[in-house]
Design an enzyme around this catalytic site. Structure first.
Site, mmCIF file in Angstrom:
data_model
loop_
_atom_site.group_PDB
_atom_site.id
_atom_site.type_symbol
_atom_site.label_atom_id
_atom_site.label_comp_id
_atom_site.label_asym_id
_atom_site.label_seq_id
_atom_site.Cartn_x
_atom_site.Cartn_y
_atom_site.Cartn_z
ATOM 1 N N LYS A 157 0.713 -1.157 0.069
ATOM 2 C CA LYS A 157 -0.129 -0.159 -0.097
ATOM 3 C C LYS A 157 0.816 1.287 -0.025
ATOM 4 O O LYS A 157 0.413 2.368 -0.545
ATOM 5 C CB LYS A 157 -1.026 -0.092 1.085
ATOM 6 C CG LYS A 157 -2.239 -0.577 0.668
ATOM 7 C CD LYS A 157 -2.223 -2.306 0.715
ATOM 8 C CE LYS A 157 -2.559 -2.671 -0.312
ATOM 9 N NZ LYS A 157 -2.594 -4.220 -0.474
ATOM 10 N N ALA A 212 -3.509 -12.568 -12.979
ATOM 11 C CA ALA A 212 -4.251 -11.478 -12.837
ATOM 12 C C ALA A 212 -5.228 -11.327 -11.560
ATOM 13 O O ALA A 212 -6.220 -11.231 -11.807
ATOM 14 C CB ALA A 212 -4.828 -11.343 -14.203
ATOM 15 N N GLY A 265 -1.002 -17.103 -6.401
ATOM 16 C CA GLY A 265 -1.812 -17.496 -5.008
ATOM 17 C C GLY A 265 -0.486 -18.021 -3.999
ATOM 18 O O GLY A 265 0.787 -17.779 -4.302
ATOM 19 N N ALA A 307 -5.704 -10.205 5.895
ATOM 20 C CA ALA A 307 -5.253 -9.966 7.222
ATOM 21 C C ALA A 307 -6.541 -9.929 8.295
ATOM 22 O O ALA A 307 -6.495 -10.281 9.278
ATOM 23 C CB ALA A 307 -4.453 -8.697 7.358
ATOM 24 N N HIS A 352 -23.229 15.723 1.710
ATOM 25 C CA HIS A 352 -23.014 16.197 0.484
ATOM 26 C C HIS A 352 -21.855 17.416 0.464
ATOM 27 O O HIS A 352 -21.698 18.126 1.125
ATOM 28 C CB HIS A 352 -24.129 16.685 -0.244
ATOM 29 C CG HIS A 352 -23.983 17.188 -1.493
ATOM 30 N ND1 HIS A 352 -23.900 16.380 -2.820
ATOM 31 C CD2 HIS A 352 -24.041 18.685 -1.976
ATOM 32 C CE1 HIS A 352 -23.645 17.211 -3.845
ATOM 33 N NE2 HIS A 352 -23.854 18.471 -3.544
HETATM 34 P P1 FAD Z 1 1.449 -14.189 8.291
HETATM 35 O O1 FAD Z 1 1.027 -13.022 8.018
HETATM 36 O O2 FAD Z 1 1.947 -14.889 6.929
HETATM 37 O O3 FAD Z 1 2.324 -14.529 9.598
HETATM 38 C C1 FAD Z 1 2.722 -15.826 9.834
HETATM 39 C C2 FAD Z 1 3.961 -15.637 10.742
HETATM 40 O O4 FAD Z 1 4.157 -16.879 11.295
HETATM 41 C C3 FAD Z 1 5.243 -15.151 9.664
HETATM 42 O O5 FAD Z 1 5.819 -14.152 10.751
HETATM 43 C C4 FAD Z 1 5.980 -16.171 10.042
HETATM 44 O O6 FAD Z 1 7.524 -15.806 9.985
HETATM 45 C C5 FAD Z 1 5.655 -17.125 11.115
HETATM 46 N N1 FAD Z 1 6.127 -18.406 11.400
HETATM 47 C C6 FAD Z 1 5.793 -19.372 10.428
HETATM 48 N N2 FAD Z 1 6.067 -20.678 10.673
HETATM 49 C C7 FAD Z 1 6.569 -20.455 11.969
HETATM 50 C C8 FAD Z 1 7.160 -21.479 12.902
HETATM 51 N N3 FAD Z 1 7.118 -22.939 12.774
HETATM 52 N N4 FAD Z 1 7.766 -20.711 14.113
HETATM 53 C C9 FAD Z 1 7.541 -19.492 14.243
HETATM 54 N N5 FAD Z 1 7.217 -18.671 13.472
HETATM 55 C C10 FAD Z 1 6.591 -19.149 12.373
HETATM 56 N N6 FAD Z 1 -4.413 -9.037 3.113
HETATM 57 C C11 FAD Z 1 -5.279 -7.887 3.247
HETATM 58 O O7 FAD Z 1 -6.269 -8.241 4.000
HETATM 59 N N7 FAD Z 1 -5.121 -6.931 2.807
HETATM 60 C C12 FAD Z 1 -4.184 -6.386 2.089
HETATM 61 O O8 FAD Z 1 -3.993 -5.259 1.545
HETATM 62 C C13 FAD Z 1 -3.265 -7.472 1.601
HETATM 63 N N8 FAD Z 1 -2.283 -7.167 1.025
HETATM 64 C C14 FAD Z 1 -1.198 -7.859 0.475
HETATM 65 C C15 FAD Z 1 0.109 -7.619 -0.240
HETATM 66 C C16 FAD Z 1 0.994 -8.784 -0.491
HETATM 67 C C17 FAD Z 1 2.009 -8.447 -1.394
HETATM 68 C C18 FAD Z 1 0.796 -10.082 -0.033
HETATM 69 C C19 FAD Z 1 1.770 -11.133 -0.082
HETATM 70 C C20 FAD Z 1 -0.358 -10.376 1.004
HETATM 71 C C21 FAD Z 1 -1.347 -9.462 1.426
HETATM 72 N N9 FAD Z 1 -2.290 -9.698 2.208
HETATM 73 C C22 FAD Z 1 -3.480 -8.612 2.249
HETATM 74 C C23 FAD Z 1 -2.589 -10.866 2.822
HETATM 75 C C24 FAD Z 1 -2.172 -10.909 4.199
HETATM 76 O O9 FAD Z 1 -0.620 -10.494 3.965
HETATM 77 C C25 FAD Z 1 -2.177 -12.313 4.789
HETATM 78 O O10 FAD Z 1 -3.530 -12.481 4.907
HETATM 79 C C26 FAD Z 1 -1.850 -12.159 6.386
HETATM 80 O O11 FAD Z 1 -0.659 -11.755 6.558
HETATM 81 C C27 FAD Z 1 -2.157 -13.617 6.883
HETATM 82 O O12 FAD Z 1 -1.720 -13.253 8.341
HETATM 83 P P2 FAD Z 1 -1.327 -14.605 9.019
HETATM 84 O O13 FAD Z 1 -1.262 -14.062 10.487
HETATM 85 O O14 FAD Z 1 -2.293 -15.763 8.857
HETATM 86 O O15 FAD Z 1 -0.053 -15.043 8.496
HETATM 87 P P1 NAI Z 2 -4.843 -14.755 -6.317
HETATM 88 O O1 NAI Z 2 -5.167 -16.126 -5.884
HETATM 89 O O2 NAI Z 2 -5.503 -13.870 -6.118
HETATM 90 O O3 NAI Z 2 -4.662 -14.658 -7.816
HETATM 91 C C1 NAI Z 2 -3.728 -15.745 -8.721
HETATM 92 C C2 NAI Z 2 -4.270 -15.670 -10.168
HETATM 93 O O4 NAI Z 2 -3.063 -16.574 -10.748
HETATM 94 C C3 NAI Z 2 -5.415 -16.321 -10.250
HETATM 95 O O5 NAI Z 2 -6.244 -15.528 -10.959
HETATM 96 C C4 NAI Z 2 -5.097 -17.639 -10.935
HETATM 97 O O6 NAI Z 2 -6.080 -18.007 -11.927
HETATM 98 C C5 NAI Z 2 -3.729 -17.460 -11.692
HETATM 99 N N1 NAI Z 2 -2.993 -18.604 -12.004
HETATM 100 C C6 NAI Z 2 -2.664 -19.589 -11.285
HETATM 101 N N2 NAI Z 2 -1.769 -20.189 -11.839
HETATM 102 C C7 NAI Z 2 -1.561 -19.708 -12.999
HETATM 103 C C8 NAI Z 2 -0.533 -20.065 -13.945
HETATM 104 N N3 NAI Z 2 0.151 -21.313 -13.993
HETATM 105 N N4 NAI Z 2 -0.561 -19.298 -14.933
HETATM 106 C C9 NAI Z 2 -1.309 -18.222 -15.119
HETATM 107 N N5 NAI Z 2 -2.032 -17.946 -14.084
HETATM 108 C C10 NAI Z 2 -2.048 -18.587 -13.016
HETATM 109 O O7 NAI Z 2 -3.369 -14.872 -5.510
HETATM 110 P P2 NAI Z 2 -2.297 -13.834 -5.547
HETATM 111 O O8 NAI Z 2 -2.405 -12.500 -6.423
HETATM 112 O O9 NAI Z 2 -0.912 -14.500 -5.759
HETATM 113 O O10 NAI Z 2 -2.452 -13.154 -4.090
HETATM 114 C C11 NAI Z 2 -2.480 -14.208 -2.962
HETATM 115 C C12 NAI Z 2 -3.370 -13.879 -1.997
HETATM 116 O O11 NAI Z 2 -2.981 -12.884 -1.160
HETATM 117 C C13 NAI Z 2 -4.824 -13.357 -2.449
HETATM 118 O O12 NAI Z 2 -5.657 -14.327 -2.867
HETATM 119 C C14 NAI Z 2 -5.363 -12.513 -1.171
HETATM 120 O O13 NAI Z 2 -5.812 -13.391 -0.321
HETATM 121 C C15 NAI Z 2 -3.865 -11.836 -0.657
HETATM 122 N N6 NAI Z 2 -3.850 -10.664 -1.079
HETATM 123 C C16 NAI Z 2 -4.695 -9.551 -0.710
HETATM 124 C C17 NAI Z 2 -4.697 -8.381 -0.861
HETATM 125 C C18 NAI Z 2 -5.545 -7.545 -0.650
HETATM 126 O O14 NAI Z 2 -6.403 -7.859 0.134
HETATM 127 N N7 NAI Z 2 -5.693 -6.315 -1.158
HETATM 128 C C19 NAI Z 2 -3.461 -7.886 -1.892
HETATM 129 C C20 NAI Z 2 -2.619 -8.883 -2.246
HETATM 130 C C21 NAI Z 2 -2.812 -10.298 -1.684
#
Ligand code: FAD
Ligand code: NAI
Length: 471
Positions: free
Chosen positions: A55, A185, A273, A321, A445
């Site tokens: 973000k 995508a 994914g 999250a 508004h």
């Molecule tokens: P995580 O955040 O993955 O945390 C797990 C933690 O456990 C990690 O710190 C890891 O190091 C630790 N861990 C793992 N195994 C062990 C172990 N055995 N011992 C000790 N520690 C361990 N979600 C949103 O809602 N809004 C968004 O805008 C958004 N943007 C995203 C953008 C990107 C680029 C990505 C990759 C994800 C995004 N997400 C977003 C998804 C979001 O980050 C995850 O859904 C969320 O972080 C999951 O929370 P969690 O606590 O389950 O796991």
């Molecule tokens: P995603 O599941 O959102 O999208 C993956 C896309 O890749 C799908 O459209 C799928 O059809 C395509 N795909 C899968 N295999 C493929 C292949 N071999 N070739 C071409 N296309 C293929 O997964 P993404 O974008 O990796 O994000 C993971 C998760 O992280 C999200 O599902 C979401 O839960 C979380 N996230 C949330 C955000 C938010 O809340 N704003 C921001 C970023 C991530």
């Protein structure tokens, strides 16, 4: 002996730990991730390499894009606009540092103990922690919460390397790639594709499915697809990646869309994914039930072993999250013998593109599949005074309500502040509102939220600022 040991400090784990401690439970959080200086890195994917850094870059890149593309339309001419990517990245890193450091303070304030190391459940009441220096400590506890999160999926046809990266790599490019390929995508592909496209990359997204954003409402998917294309994201649907080769200075891919086509990029992001982190987190003989590598839980996030719970990305449901955090609170409350539940039918989703895509509840196709009769209300931002004034008149608000009772069942928005608008709708839905209730509510508004009000009025053909269907 602890009351609760949480494994993982992401938004699911750290929230669960804080709530458990607030409820008087002696709580420890184990986190394995460490920073370059050896300090623990709390906050998980979300704070370190997910929600927050993405973000931050979305905001910076949007400002840059506005400055070069749109400010002249407002009569504002700035000479010599330049991009200092290093400063942009530093700003992002500082925000991450501030927030992850904030978790340490919250732990201290809430008396949550934490330990650096890798946690592994070795019995129903014992967690083994392997510390960075390889020493081992066994911790006894009455309850265990698994919150180990998820990691990017690597596909055999595009192994990660110098120029083929996952979302983490794509948050730290040292220079703007001239050409950028993205596999997938989905949400990451669109968000990070937007970032780099705004900063100057020519972005091509290869998506295997024929449908764009199949989880969103079909009208929203159609409208947003058009807009993303207009913004320069070349999204190739129905395209299957065959191979990706990391050459020295670039990446060559071959994908199939009726025929094999090859392309070359400076960098390739693979965003297909995420997979749950469930490898080697408990001894096999513990007997925790699994399903497709996810930990199996009931609606209260309890595993088949009553004192072992699992929350966040390691369990079913959207990998978001806020979903993980709410599960964390629910589990802490239930361990303390309080009543708590998560309303899984109202988990909001937001794609932080510009404009944003956001939704909550059921979409049109889901209602049709379930055989639920419904009414539709729609209001375009092109008819919103505020949206026009702020130059953000693309998109619309769509409300779906139950045909007889008028209860709102889904709200879908593509447009300015879509995430915030959907949140307002969600609050009303939590209270069982009808579209009439929203229609009878006064909105300031001029705000973009008025589009929600008008869409609600439009459900019953009472919108003021657009034509209604004849009754
Ligand atoms: P995580 O955040 O993955 O945390 C797990 C933690 O456990 C990690 O710190 C890891 O190091 C630790 N861990 C793992 N195994 C062990 C172990 N055995 N011992 C000790 N520690 C361990 N979600 C949103 O809602 N809004 C968004 O805008 C958004 N943007 C995203 C953008 C990107 C680029 C990505 C990759 C994800 C995004 N997400 C977003 C998804 C979001 O980050 C995850 O859904 C969320 O972080 C999951 O929370 P969690 O606590 O389950 O796991
Ligand atoms: P995603 O599941 O959102 O999208 C993956 C896309 O890749 C799908 O459209 C799928 O059809 C395509 N795909 C899968 N295999 C493929 C292949 N071999 N070739 C071409 N296309 C293929 O997964 P993404 O974008 O990796 O994000 C993971 C998760 O992280 C999200 O599902 C979401 O839960 C979380 N996230 C949330 C955000 C938010 O809340 N704003 C921001 C970023 C991530």
């Amino acid at each position: 002996m602890f009351d609760v040991v949480v494994i993982g400090s992401g938004p699911a784990g750290y929230v669960a730990a804080i709530r458990a401690s607030q409820l008087g439970l002696k709580t420890l959080c184990i986190e394995e991730s460490i920073q370059k200086n050896g300090d623990v890195s709390l906050g998980g994917t979300c704070l370190n390499i997910g929600c927050i850094p993405s973000k931050s870059l979305l905001d910076s890149s949007h400002r840059y894009y506005e400055a070069i593309k749109n400010l002249p339309n407002h009569g504002i001419n700035i000479q010599d606009i330049g991009l200092d990517l290093e400063t942009m990245m530093k700003r992002k890193d500082n925000i991450v540092k501030k927030l992850t450091g904030g978790i340490s303070s919250l732990f201290a304030q809430n008396k949550v103990e934490h330990i650096v190391g890798r946690g592994k459940i070795i019995s129903h009441n014992k967690v083994e922690v392997t510390k960075p220096d390889k020493s081992i400590e066994n911790i006894e506890t009455k309850n265990i919460i698994i919150a180990t999160g998820s990691s990017p999926i690597e596909i055999p046809s595009a192994k990660f390397g110098k120029n083929i990266v996952d979302s983490t790599g794509a948050l730290s490019f040292k220079e703007v790639p001239k050409s950028l390929g993205i596999i997938g995508a989905g949400i990451i592909g669109l968000e990070l594709g937007s970032v780099w496209s705004r900063l100057g990359s020519k972005v091509t997204i290869i998506e295997a499915l024929d449908d764009f954003l199949p989880m969103t409402d079909k009208d929203i998917a159609k409208e947003s697809f058009k807009e993303f294309k207009k913004q320069g994201l070349d999204i190739k649907l129905g395209s299957k990646l065959i191979s990706a080769k990391d050459l020295k200075g670039s990446v060559k891919i071959i994908y199939n869309n009726e025929k094999d086509i090859d392309m070359e990029f400076d960098k390739l992001i693979v965003a297909v994914g995420r997979a749950p982190n469930t490898k080697n987190i408990f001894k096999d003989d513990i007997g925790i039930s699994m399903s497709n590598n996810f930990i199996e839980v009931n609606e209260f996030c309890q595993t088949n072993i009553p004192n072992i719970w699992a929350i966040g990305d390691v369990v079913r449901g959207p990998m978001l999250a806020h979903k993980g955090s709410e599960e964390g609170i629910m589990v802490a409350e239930r361990i303390a013998n309080n009543y708590a539940k998560v309303n899984y039918s109202l988990v909001p989703s937001v794609i932080y593109s510009h404009p944003e895509v956001a939704w909550v509840g059921l979409n049109e196709s889901e209602l049709e599949e379930k055989g639920i009769q419904f009414k539709i209300g729609k209001f375009p931002f092109a008819a919103s005074g505020r949206a026009l004034a702020i130059d953000q008149s693309v998109g619309f608000v769509k409300i779906l309500s139950e045909a007889k009772s008028d209860t709102i069942l889904g709200v879908h928005v593509f447009g300015p502040s879509a995430g915030e608008i959907v949140q307002q709708a969600l609050i009303s839905m939590e209270f069982g509102a009808s579209s009439e209730d929203l229609g009878m509510t006064m909105f300031s508004h001029p705000t973009v939220s008025e589009a929600l009000h008008e869409a609600a009025l439009s459900v019953n053909n009472e919108a003021i600022h657009i034509g209604n269907r004849t009754k």
